[in-house]
Design a protein around this motif. Structure first.
Motif, PDB file in Angstrom:
ATOM      1  N   LEU A  87      -4.654  -3.698   8.890  1.00 34.61           N
ATOM      2  CA  LEU A  87      -3.615  -4.626   9.339  1.00 34.61           C
ATOM      3  C   LEU A  87      -4.155  -5.554  10.416  1.00 34.61           C
ATOM      4  CD1 LEU A  87      -0.486  -5.210   9.007  1.00 34.61           C
ATOM      5  CD2 LEU A  87      -0.253  -3.999  11.173  1.00 34.61           C
ATOM      6  N   TRP A  88      -4.906  -5.000  11.373  1.00 34.07           N
ATOM      7  CA  TRP A  88      -5.446  -5.837  12.443  1.00 34.07           C
ATOM      8  C   TRP A  88      -6.518  -6.796  11.927  1.00 34.07           C
ATOM      9  CZ3 TRP A  88      -3.707  -7.406  16.843  1.00 34.07           C
ATOM     10  CH2 TRP A  88      -2.750  -6.651  17.509  1.00 34.07           C
ATOM     11  N   LEU A  89      -7.210  -6.430  10.867  1.00 28.52           N
ATOM     12  CA  LEU A  89      -8.133  -7.382  10.253  1.00 28.52           C
ATOM     13  C   LEU A  89      -7.398  -8.623   9.767  1.00 28.52           C
ATOM     14  CD1 LEU A  89     -10.617  -5.195   8.148  1.00 28.52           C
ATOM     15  CD2 LEU A  89     -11.177  -6.675  10.083  1.00 28.52           C
ATOM     16  N   ARG A  90      -6.256  -8.414   9.142  1.00 30.20           N
ATOM     17  CA  ARG A  90      -5.463  -9.538   8.652  1.00 30.20           C
ATOM     18  C   ARG A  90      -4.929 -10.360   9.823  1.00 30.20           C
ATOM     19  NH1 ARG A  90      -4.631  -8.176   3.213  1.00 30.20           N
ATOM     20  NH2 ARG A  90      -3.211  -9.911   2.816  1.00 30.20           N
ATOM     21  N   VAL A  91      -4.403  -9.677  10.829  1.00 26.67           N
ATOM     22  CA  VAL A  91      -3.839 -10.375  11.979  1.00 26.67           C
ATOM     23  C   VAL A  91      -4.899 -11.240  12.655  1.00 26.67           C
ATOM     24  CG1 VAL A  91      -2.898 -10.051  14.302  1.00 26.67           C
ATOM     25  CG2 VAL A  91      -1.987  -8.716  12.403  1.00 26.67           C
ATOM     26  N   ILE A 137      -4.151 -18.029   3.908  1.00 18.77           N
ATOM     27  CA  ILE A 137      -5.130 -16.978   4.202  1.00 18.77           C
ATOM     28  C   ILE A 137      -4.719 -15.673   3.537  1.00 18.77           C
ATOM     29  CG2 ILE A 137      -6.198 -15.588   6.019  1.00 18.77           C
ATOM     30  CD1 ILE A 137      -7.237 -18.397   5.977  1.00 18.77           C
ATOM     31  N   ASP A 138      -3.436 -15.374   3.562  1.00 15.89           N
ATOM     32  CA  ASP A 138      -2.926 -14.136   2.974  1.00 15.89           C
ATOM     33  C   ASP A 138      -3.184 -14.093   1.471  1.00 15.89           C
ATOM     34  OD1 ASP A 138      -1.507 -11.625   3.472  1.00 15.89           O
ATOM     35  OD2 ASP A 138       0.077 -12.467   2.226  1.00 15.89           O
ATOM     36  N   LYS A 139      -3.162 -15.266   0.823  1.00 13.59           N
ATOM     37  CA  LYS A 139      -3.444 -15.323  -0.610  1.00 13.59           C
ATOM     38  C   LYS A 139      -4.908 -15.014  -0.912  1.00 13.59           C
ATOM     39  CE  LYS A 139       0.619 -16.626  -2.196  1.00 13.59           C
ATOM     40  NZ  LYS A 139       1.401 -15.766  -3.126  1.00 13.59           N
ATOM     41  N   LYS A 140      -5.790 -15.333   0.019  1.00  8.19           N
ATOM     42  CA  LYS A 140      -7.222 -15.138  -0.200  1.00  8.19           C
ATOM     43  C   LYS A 140      -7.678 -13.725   0.138  1.00  8.19           C
ATOM     44  CE  LYS A 140      -8.358 -19.229  -1.664  1.00  8.19           C
ATOM     45  NZ  LYS A 140      -8.911 -19.392  -3.029  1.00  8.19           N
ATOM     46  N   LEU A 141      -6.962 -13.043   1.024  1.00  6.12           N
ATOM     47  CA  LEU A 141      -7.357 -11.698   1.414  1.00  6.12           C
ATOM     48  C   LEU A 141      -6.915 -10.683   0.369  1.00  6.12           C
ATOM     49  CD1 LEU A 141      -6.416 -11.733   5.222  1.00  6.12           C
ATOM     50  CD2 LEU A 141      -8.693 -11.918   4.211  1.00  6.12           C
ATOM     51  N   PRO A 142      -7.658  -9.589   0.191  1.00  4.91           N
ATOM     52  CA  PRO A 142      -7.221  -8.545  -0.744  1.00  4.91           C
ATOM     53  C   PRO A 142      -5.964  -7.875  -0.246  1.00  4.91           C
ATOM     54  CG  PRO A 142      -9.082  -7.782   0.557  1.00  4.91           C
ATOM     55  CD  PRO A 142      -8.929  -9.248   0.856  1.00  4.91           C
ATOM     56  N   GLU A 143      -5.118  -7.438  -1.169  1.00  9.13           N
ATOM     57  CA  GLU A 143      -3.886  -6.764  -0.781  1.00  9.13           C
ATOM     58  C   GLU A 143      -4.191  -5.458  -0.061  1.00  9.13           C
ATOM     59  OE1 GLU A 143      -0.849  -7.243  -0.560  1.00  9.13           O
ATOM     60  OE2 GLU A 143      -0.469  -9.069  -1.708  1.00  9.13           O
ATOM     61  N   MET A 144      -3.306  -5.091   0.833  1.00  5.69           N
ATOM     62  CA  MET A 144      -3.448  -3.812   1.523  1.00  5.69           C
ATOM     63  C   MET A 144      -3.263  -2.681   0.523  1.00  5.69           C
ATOM     64  SD  MET A 144      -3.514  -4.141   5.083  1.00  5.69           S
ATOM     65  CE  MET A 144      -2.271  -3.250   5.982  1.00  5.69           C
ATOM     66  N   PRO A 145      -4.038  -1.589   0.647  1.00  6.23           N
ATOM     67  CA  PRO A 145      -3.885  -0.456  -0.274  1.00  6.23           C
ATOM     68  C   PRO A 145      -2.483   0.130  -0.232  1.00  6.23           C
ATOM     69  CG  PRO A 145      -5.890  -0.246   1.007  1.00  6.23           C
ATOM     70  CD  PRO A 145      -5.122  -1.385   1.602  1.00  6.23           C
ATOM     71  N   ASP A 146      -1.992   0.505  -1.404  1.00  9.96           N
ATOM     72  CA  ASP A 146      -0.671   1.109  -1.524  1.00  9.96           C
ATOM     73  C   ASP A 146      -0.737   2.573  -1.103  1.00  9.96           C
ATOM     74  OD1 ASP A 146       1.809   1.985  -2.222  1.00  9.96           O
ATOM     75  OD2 ASP A 146       1.675   1.401  -4.330  1.00  9.96           O
ATOM     76  N   ARG A 147       0.115   2.985  -0.176  1.00 10.62           N
ATOM     77  CA  ARG A 147       0.077   4.359   0.307  1.00 10.62           C
ATOM     78  C   ARG A 147       1.160   5.221  -0.316  1.00 10.62           C
ATOM     79  NH1 ARG A 147      -1.613   4.917   6.501  1.00 10.62           N
ATOM     80  NH2 ARG A 147      -2.223   6.909   5.579  1.00 10.62           N
ATOM     81  N   SER A 148       1.666   4.818  -1.474  1.00 14.06           N
ATOM     82  CA  SER A 148       2.681   5.623  -2.154  1.00 14.06           C
ATOM     83  C   SER A 148       2.034   6.843  -2.797  1.00 14.06           C
ATOM     84  CB  SER A 148       3.401   4.786  -3.219  1.00 14.06           C
ATOM     85  OG  SER A 148       2.494   4.340  -4.181  1.00 14.06           O
ATOM     86  N   SER A 149       2.846   7.764  -3.281  1.00 16.63           N
ATOM     87  CA  SER A 149       2.349   9.068  -3.733  1.00 16.63           C
ATOM     88  C   SER A 149       1.443   8.984  -4.952  1.00 16.63           C
ATOM     89  CB  SER A 149       3.528   9.983  -4.068  1.00 16.63           C
ATOM     90  OG  SER A 149       4.335   9.397  -5.075  1.00 16.63           O
ATOM     91  N   GLY A 150       1.549   7.915  -5.741  1.00  9.36           N
ATOM     92  CA  GLY A 150       0.751   7.851  -6.949  1.00  9.36           C
ATOM     93  C   GLY A 150      -0.589   7.176  -6.790  1.00  9.36           C
ATOM     94  N   VAL A 165       3.800  -1.506  -0.735  1.00  5.40           N
ATOM     95  CA  VAL A 165       3.590  -2.692   0.065  1.00  5.40           C
ATOM     96  C   VAL A 165       3.424  -3.934  -0.786  1.00  5.40           C
ATOM     97  CG1 VAL A 165       2.033  -3.779   1.721  1.00  5.40           C
ATOM     98  CG2 VAL A 165       2.563  -1.353   1.928  1.00  5.40           C
ATOM     99  N   ASN A 166       2.555  -3.829  -1.779  1.00 11.91           N
ATOM    100  CA  ASN A 166       2.219  -5.043  -2.512  1.00 11.91           C
ATOM    101  C   ASN A 166       2.989  -5.203  -3.811  1.00 11.91           C
ATOM    102  OD1 ASN A 166       1.073  -3.092  -4.036  1.00 11.91           O
ATOM    103  ND2 ASN A 166      -1.075  -3.624  -3.588  1.00 11.91           N
ATOM    104  N   GLY A 167       3.926  -4.315  -4.063  1.00  8.10           N
ATOM    105  CA  GLY A 167       4.761  -4.459  -5.240  1.00  8.10           C
ATOM    106  C   GLY A 167       4.090  -4.116  -6.534  1.00  8.10           C
ATOM    107  N   LYS A 168       2.829  -3.613  -6.497  1.00  7.93           N
ATOM    108  CA  LYS A 168       2.116  -3.244  -7.713  1.00  7.93           C
ATOM    109  C   LYS A 168       2.255  -1.754  -7.940  1.00  7.93           C
ATOM    110  CE  LYS A 168      -1.257  -6.962  -7.337  1.00  7.93           C
ATOM    111  NZ  LYS A 168      -1.249  -7.614  -8.599  1.00  7.93           N
ATOM    112  N   HIS A 169       2.330  -1.308  -9.201  1.00 10.39           N
ATOM    113  CA  HIS A 169       2.560   0.084  -9.535  1.00 10.39           C
ATOM    114  C   HIS A 169       1.383   0.628 -10.327  1.00 10.39           C
ATOM    115  CE1 HIS A 169       6.819  -0.121  -8.309  1.00 10.39           C
ATOM    116  NE2 HIS A 169       6.706  -1.366  -8.729  1.00 10.39           N
TER     117      HIS A 169
END
Length: 312
Positions: free
Chosen positions: A106-110, A236-249, A289-293
């Motif tokens: 998160l701080w990398l993005r900020v 910038i947010d479009k160019k950065l990789p999405e944050m990893p999803d921390r959901s159970s799957g 976080v990123n809406g991907k499943h």
């Protein structure tokens, strides 16, 4: 006592994960932190070029009465509250169960958002120096002009924090609003409390008005900050990789070491990496976080973050 042990175990495991990420990304983090000093150095440098003059005609000054020297601390106090609140929130995954992000990532993005915005800011305030509207930047003030530096060391030390608080000439656009808007936009994406998101935007508007009322910036400095920072964060947010999803799957972000492959510690580590709590009674899945499943999509994102690649 049992809950205290569980909390301590959770903090320890979360810390080990963040430290592994820190070892991977420390160079980028350090570069972002160093640029904060460079930004301060640039702001100090433009003060040597500042020449006081009549305050420019400004719509905000016509509408908002001046707070004056005695009440100028109000805007700084609100900014300090915004800054400290955001910093504390970024570390809440170490304690609370609602983990939607890794603090290091998160701080990398900020920092990426801050650096890009600050580069644009440096270019603009060096392009044209406006007469500062603040009381210490007006004609007759001993702080309005800086005498030529006696040594390189004097410039490099930037007289922190006094040199930052009583700077002149670094006007277009507001640094306070860069930080405020980056923090608000970041929480708006990764925060979970809808009321706090609404409150954050309200506080950003109040901060804008207080900056103008304290005459620390012209209204144009605030207006430019609002659309520039929003556009910078968007692109910038479009160019950065999405944050990893921390959901159970999702797949673990980092491989387990030898110690973590034993018994209970391994099980707890998997739960925390995948967004679950150590408490077996808490079976709720984490909000994505990123809406991907699905495991495949998240595994790709996780690998891209760890390897430092960017998916266009």
């Amino acid at each position: 006592m049992w809950r205290a042990k569980q909390l301590w175990r959770k903090v320890c495991i979360e810390t080990s994960v963040e430290l592994q990420l820190l070892m991977e990304k420390w160079r980028l983090l350090l570069a972002g932190i160093i640029f904060q000093y460079i930004h301060g150095l640039a702001a100090r440098g433009v003060h040597y070029l500042h020449r006081p003059g009549p305050t420019l005609q400004d719509l905000g000054f016509m509408i908002l009465p001046e707070l004056g020297k005695e009440r100028g601390y109000i805007s700084e106090s609100l900014f300090t509250f915004i800054f400290l609140s955001f910093v504390v929130w970024t570390f809440h995954p170490f304690v609370y169960h609602s983990k939607r992000f890794y603090t290091v990532l998160l701080w990398l993005r900020v920092l990426a958002f801050l650096v890009a915005s600050q580069v644009l800011r440096i270019i603009t305030f060096y392009s044209t120096q406006l007469p500062g509207p603040n009381y210490h930047c007006r004609e007759g003030s001993m702080l309005a002009r800086l005498p030529p530096p006696k040594s390189v060391t004097e410039v490099l030390l930037i007289n922190f924090p006094r040199g930052v608080i009583y700077g002149c000439g670094d006007l277009i656009f507001s640094s306070h609003m860069i930080f405020t808007l980056v923090f608000v936009l970041t929480y708006n994406k990764y925060g979970s409390k809808r009321f706090i998101k609404f409150l954050a935007w309200v506080v950003a508007i109040v901060q804008s008005l207080l900056i103008v009322a304290s005459r620390k910036h012209y209204t144009v400095d605030i207006v430019v900050a609002w659309y520039t920072v929003n556009l910078v964060v968007f692109f910038i947010d479009k160019k950065l990789p999405e944050m990893p999803d921390r959901s159970s799957g999702s797949q673990p972000l980092l491989p387990l070491n030898a110690k973590e492959k034993d018994g209970k510690f391994r099980e707890d580590h998997h739960k925390l990496l995948n967004g679950k709590t150590v408490d077996a009674a808490d079976r709720r899945q984490r909000v994505q976080v990123n809406g991907k499943h699905g495991e495949d999509a998240n595994h790709i994102h996780s690998n891209s973050v760890v390897n430092g690649t960017v998916d266009d």
